[in-house]
Design a protein around this motif. Structure first.
Motif, PDB file in Angstrom:
ATOM      1  N   LEU A   1       5.039 -81.808   3.398  1.00 16.89           N
ATOM      2  CA  LEU A   1       4.734 -80.928   4.390  1.00 16.89           C
ATOM      3  C   LEU A   1       5.219 -79.286   3.813  1.00 16.89           C
ATOM      4  O   LEU A   1       4.516 -78.338   4.151  1.00 16.89           O
ATOM      5  N   ASP A   2       6.419 -79.654   3.480  1.00 16.38           N
ATOM      6  CA  ASP A   2       7.094 -78.211   3.062  1.00 16.38           C
ATOM      7  C   ASP A   2       6.169 -77.457   1.892  1.00 16.38           C
ATOM      8  O   ASP A   2       5.942 -76.530   1.588  1.00 16.38           O
ATOM      9  N   GLN A   3       5.773 -78.548   1.287  1.00 15.81           N
ATOM     10  CA  GLN A   3       4.816 -77.867  -0.056  1.00 15.81           C
ATOM     11  C   GLN A   3       3.635 -77.152   0.408  1.00 15.81           C
ATOM     12  O   GLN A   3       3.314 -76.209  -0.094  1.00 15.81           O
ATOM     13  N   HIS A   4       3.117 -78.017   1.619  1.00 10.71           N
ATOM     14  CA  HIS A   4       2.018 -77.302   2.071  1.00 10.71           C
ATOM     15  C   HIS A   4       2.115 -76.125   2.550  1.00 10.71           C
ATOM     16  O   HIS A   4       1.241 -75.069   2.559  1.00 10.71           O
ATOM     17  N   VAL A   5       3.298 -75.960   3.321  1.00 11.67           N
ATOM     18  CA  VAL A   5       3.736 -74.492   4.086  1.00 11.67           C
ATOM     19  C   VAL A   5       3.735 -73.459   3.061  1.00 11.67           C
ATOM     20  O   VAL A   5       3.405 -72.398   3.122  1.00 11.67           O
ATOM     21  N   GLU A   6       4.503 -73.723   2.011  1.00 14.37           N
ATOM     22  CA  GLU A   6       4.842 -72.819   0.764  1.00 14.37           C
ATOM     23  C   GLU A   6       3.475 -72.605   0.163  1.00 14.37           C
ATOM     24  O   GLU A   6       3.277 -71.252  -0.144  1.00 14.37           O
ATOM     25  N   GLU A   7       2.698 -73.501  -0.073  1.00 15.24           N
ATOM     26  CA  GLU A   7       1.166 -73.142  -0.521  1.00 15.24           C
ATOM     27  C   GLU A   7       0.577 -72.021   0.172  1.00 15.24           C
ATOM     28  O   GLU A   7       0.114 -70.946  -0.386  1.00 15.24           O
ATOM     29  N   ILE A   8       0.660 -72.223   1.632  1.00 13.32           N
ATOM     30  CA  ILE A   8      -0.140 -71.423   2.531  1.00 13.32           C
ATOM     31  C   ILE A   8       0.315 -70.120   2.630  1.00 13.32           C
ATOM     32  O   ILE A   8      -0.013 -68.908   2.561  1.00 13.32           O
ATOM     33  N   ILE A   9       1.923 -69.899   2.273  1.00 11.11           N
ATOM     34  CA  ILE A   9       2.452 -68.661   2.487  1.00 11.11           C
ATOM     35  C   ILE A   9       2.434 -67.751   1.248  1.00 11.11           C
ATOM     36  O   ILE A   9       2.325 -66.441   1.284  1.00 11.11           O
ATOM     37  N   PHE A  10       2.762 -68.373  -0.014  1.00  7.75           N
ATOM     38  CA  PHE A  10       3.133 -67.850  -1.237  1.00  7.75           C
ATOM     39  C   PHE A  10       1.627 -67.874  -1.907  1.00  7.75           C
ATOM     40  O   PHE A  10       1.745 -66.995  -3.039  1.00  7.75           O
TER      41      PHE A  10
END
Length: 226
Positions: free
Chosen positions: A134-143
């Protein structure tokens, strides 16, 4: 009917005695492509250990837009979060292929966990892996921009489910997935996703078929994800 496991999956970290105890309590389930294994918002009556096949996990926004969280396969567990915290299921699980799974009821799970405290650690590790994803998903969307997210998704799926094939006389890694499914996985429109996949195809990194993507240069695709 008790299951006859061939892949220990999450139970690989358990002692043989505890693993066999869990296995005697599990019930074999079979699903066809398109079958819904469980739905978002329903009560978590147990979890499933996937023995064969692929399962898509997704949820819907308030506007009815689908977001794919992950695609999982043999050895993975689904439905454990609702069993552990007692909350309704946060996602829908749908079979993408023919799926063989073992089901353990919440009642049996709670009883065995209380009786065998050593069994808690593998499930904690599983929850942590889910949170990291889930953290990876969030990072991908943000960065990451959309091209990088599309490339990241293709590389991720190739590593997990890609099959080596010979296409047009060249070695390739084949994914059985649609542009719409990739779009839902990265959180963008199908049109945007298709635009960048078409660019990858023009660069001879991959080739698209009906419901398939043949990847000729996975490292080059990965370079777009950086």
């Amino acid at each position: 009917m008790a299951a006859s496991p061939t892949n220990p999956g999450i139970f690989a970290d358990l002692s043989e005695e505890i693993r066999k105890r869990f296995e005697t309590l599990m019930v074999k389930k079979n699903f066809e492509p398109g079958d819904v294994i469980f739905r978002e918002g329903t009560i978590g009556d147990g979890f499933y250990l996937i023995r064969a096949g692929r399962v898509m996990l997704y949820s819907f926004s308030a506007l009815g837009e689908r977001k794919i969280f992950d695609i999982i396969s043999s050895g993975d567990v689904i439905g454990e979060m609702a069993v552990i915290d007692g909350e309704p299921r946060s996602m829908t699980a749908e079979a993408l292929t023919e799926v063989e799974a073992d089901f353990l009821s919440r009642t049996n799970f709670e009883r065995e966990i209380l009786s065998h405290r050593d069994a808690i650690l593998p499930f904690l590790k599983l929850v942590v892996r889910r949170l990291r994803r889930l953290d990876q998903h969030v990072e991908e969307i943000i960065f990451q921009g959309v091209p990088a997210r599309v490339a990241t998704a293709i590389a991720y799926l190739a590593d997990r489910f890609g099959q080596k094939v010979i296409e047009d006389g060249k070695e390739a890694i084949r994914l059985e997935i649609t542009h719409a499914e990739i779009a839902d996985l990265v959180g963008t429109s199908r049109e945007y996703t298709s635009k960048f996949i078409s660019q990858f195809q023009k660069d001879n990194l991959l080739k698209c078929g009906r419901g398939t993507i043949d990847i000729y240069d996975l490292n080059a695709v990965r370079s777009w994800a950086r």
